[in-house]
Design an enzyme around this catalytic site. Structure first.
Site, PDB file in Angstrom:
ATOM      1  N   GLU A  83       0.826  -1.073   0.154  1.00 14.77           N
ATOM      2  CA  GLU A  83       0.097  -0.047   0.046  1.00 14.77           C
ATOM      3  C   GLU A  83       0.942   1.373   0.003  1.00 14.77           C
ATOM      4  OE1 GLU A  83      -3.602   2.191   2.504  1.00 14.77           O
ATOM      5  OE2 GLU A  83      -2.931   0.286   3.139  1.00 14.77           O
ATOM      6  N   ASP A 104       4.677   5.108   3.551  1.00 14.07           N
ATOM      7  CA  ASP A 104       4.705   6.440   3.537  1.00 14.07           C
ATOM      8  C   ASP A 104       6.023   7.234   4.104  1.00 14.07           C
ATOM      9  OD1 ASP A 104       3.323   9.189   3.797  1.00 14.07           O
ATOM     10  OD2 ASP A 104       1.241   8.007   3.704  1.00 14.07           O
ATOM     11  N   ASP A 118      10.577   6.240  -0.005  1.00 10.89           N
ATOM     12  CA  ASP A 118      10.305   6.147  -1.498  1.00 10.89           C
ATOM     13  C   ASP A 118       9.910   4.904  -1.708  1.00 10.89           C
ATOM     14  OD1 ASP A 118       9.961   6.882  -3.926  1.00 10.89           O
ATOM     15  OD2 ASP A 118      11.498   8.315  -4.253  1.00 10.89           O
ATOM     16  N   ASP A 170      -1.892  12.143  -4.280  1.00  6.89           N
ATOM     17  CA  ASP A 170      -1.877  13.380  -4.527  1.00  6.89           C
ATOM     18  C   ASP A 170      -2.159  13.630  -6.035  1.00  6.89           C
ATOM     19  OD1 ASP A 170      -1.225  16.330  -5.150  1.00  6.89           O
ATOM     20  OD2 ASP A 170       0.460  16.360  -3.441  1.00  6.89           O
ATOM     21  N   ASP A 186     -10.515  10.903  -5.580  1.00  4.39           N
ATOM     22  CA  ASP A 186     -11.842  11.513  -5.716  1.00  4.39           C
ATOM     23  C   ASP A 186     -11.508  12.907  -6.596  1.00  4.39           C
ATOM     24  OD1 ASP A 186     -10.090  12.770  -3.863  1.00  4.39           O
ATOM     25  OD2 ASP A 186     -11.624  13.911  -2.860  1.00  4.39           O
ATOM     26  N   THR A 239     -13.100   6.036   4.181  1.00  2.00           N
ATOM     27  CA  THR A 239     -12.251   6.812   5.047  1.00  2.00           C
ATOM     28  C   THR A 239     -12.774   8.212   5.390  1.00  2.00           C
ATOM     29  OG1 THR A 239     -11.113   7.839   3.225  1.00  2.00           O
ATOM     30  CG2 THR A 239     -10.125   5.725   4.094  1.00  2.00           C
ATOM     31  N   ARG A 240     -12.236   8.597   6.719  1.00  5.10           N
ATOM     32  CA  ARG A 240     -12.740  10.072   6.713  1.00  5.10           C
ATOM     33  C   ARG A 240     -12.414  10.906   5.767  1.00  5.10           C
ATOM     34  NH1 ARG A 240     -10.253  12.070  12.423  1.00  5.10           N
ATOM     35  NH2 ARG A 240      -8.522  11.309  11.052  1.00  5.10           N
TER      36      ARG A 240
END
Length: 293
Positions: free
Chosen positions: A108, A133, A160, A183, A219, A256-257
């Site tokens: 992930e 991350d 990375d 992003d 999104d 998710t939030r």
């Protein structure tokens, strides 16, 4: 969740370092005055694990700074040696040894604060998740959640993801790839920074087993369209949707939030589910196989 991986270090905690006999109020940000060059978390993730060993390139992530709470800092100190992985590009990882079992491994990239990652890990403990991350608070939060819920199938990578894929993973070692809400780099001049590009898929394809699933979600509709175009055009991947196009959100991906906030603003969330195709046999190899012996 985001692949806007955070640069190393946010404002520093004061007081004593968590795990060194100090007492903290859970959820409260802490500061620590340290000498120049002293690592932020002596037993935690390194600030720049790959250093200058690799060429500079256009990156798909950018620095973000936010404070580390006492609970996150404590988790980084206690759990990083056990469940953390610095992506230094200096060694090849044995995923079976990393997780202590031979279960399928899903990578992930960009997990934000880790709530959805922990939920997916809890609901399918037969799958190992290597979550990458550089957002230090998120790393600490995910470690904390895994510890609280007794999740032994989560490992947290710092650095990375491109270096991880290229330098540290072996061919056909992954059973899946998840990229949720990366992003979008909305400005046209920044589109080259988007993660889902042909070159990235070329690399990912070498590390994914045939039949492995690539699952993306965003999104940002223009980015969703680009993802779809790039994945549809790549010869190593096929759409799991018989009629092509986007996929319904699968039940294993939590709402998710962050996603809820986007939906409240009228954003449309699109999921993409593609499958790594079987390895193609080269024409010369095919001729050899078919020739009478």
């Amino acid at each position: 969740m985001s692949d806007s991986l955070n640069a190393p270090e946010a404002p520093q905690p004061t007081g004593t370092v968590p795990g060194a006999g100090s007492h903290h109020t859970p959820g409260v940000s802490v500061r620590h005055t340290r000498a120049k060059g002293e690592p932020r978390f002596p037993d935690g993730p390194r600030a720049d694990p790959a250093g200058s060993h690799f060429e500079r390139r256009i990156r798909s992530f950018q620095p973000r700074r936010s404070r580390v709470t006492a609970g996150q800092a404590d988790a980084l100190q206690r759990l990083w040696p056990k469940w953390g992985l610095d992506i230094d590009g200096q060694r090849v990882i044995d995923l079976g040894a990393l997780f202590g079992n031979g279960r399928p491994v899903v990578l992930e990239i960009g997990f934000g604060m880790g709530e959805a990652t922990a939920q997916m890990a809890a609901e399918d403990q037969g799958v190992n998740i290597l979550a990458v991350d550089v957002h230090t608070p998120g790393q600490g939060n995910l470690l904390n959640l895994a510890d609280q819920q007794g999740l032994s199938n989560v490992r947290v990578g710092n650095g990375d993801a491109i270096i991880l894929l290229r330098e540290m993973l072996t061919p056909d070692s992954l059973d899946g790839l998840r990229v949720y809400f990366p992003d979008p780099w909305p400005k046209k001049r920044h589109h080259k920074r988007r993660l889902i590009q042909p070159e990235f898929l070329d690399l990912a394809a070498t590390r994914l087993k045939p039949g492995a699933t690539v699952h993306c979600a965003t999104d940002w509709e223009p980015y969703a369209e680009q993802m779809l175009d790039v994945l549809e055009a790549h010869p190593e991947f096929e759409n799991t949707q018989a009629d092509g196009g986007f996929a319904p959100r699968p039940g294993y991906r939590p709402l998710t939030r962050f996603e809820g906030q986007g939906l409240d603003k009228g954003h449309v969330v699109n999921d993409l589910l593609f499958r790594r195709v079987q390895h193609r046999v080269r024409q010369s190899e095919q001729h050899r196989l078919e020739s009478p012996r």
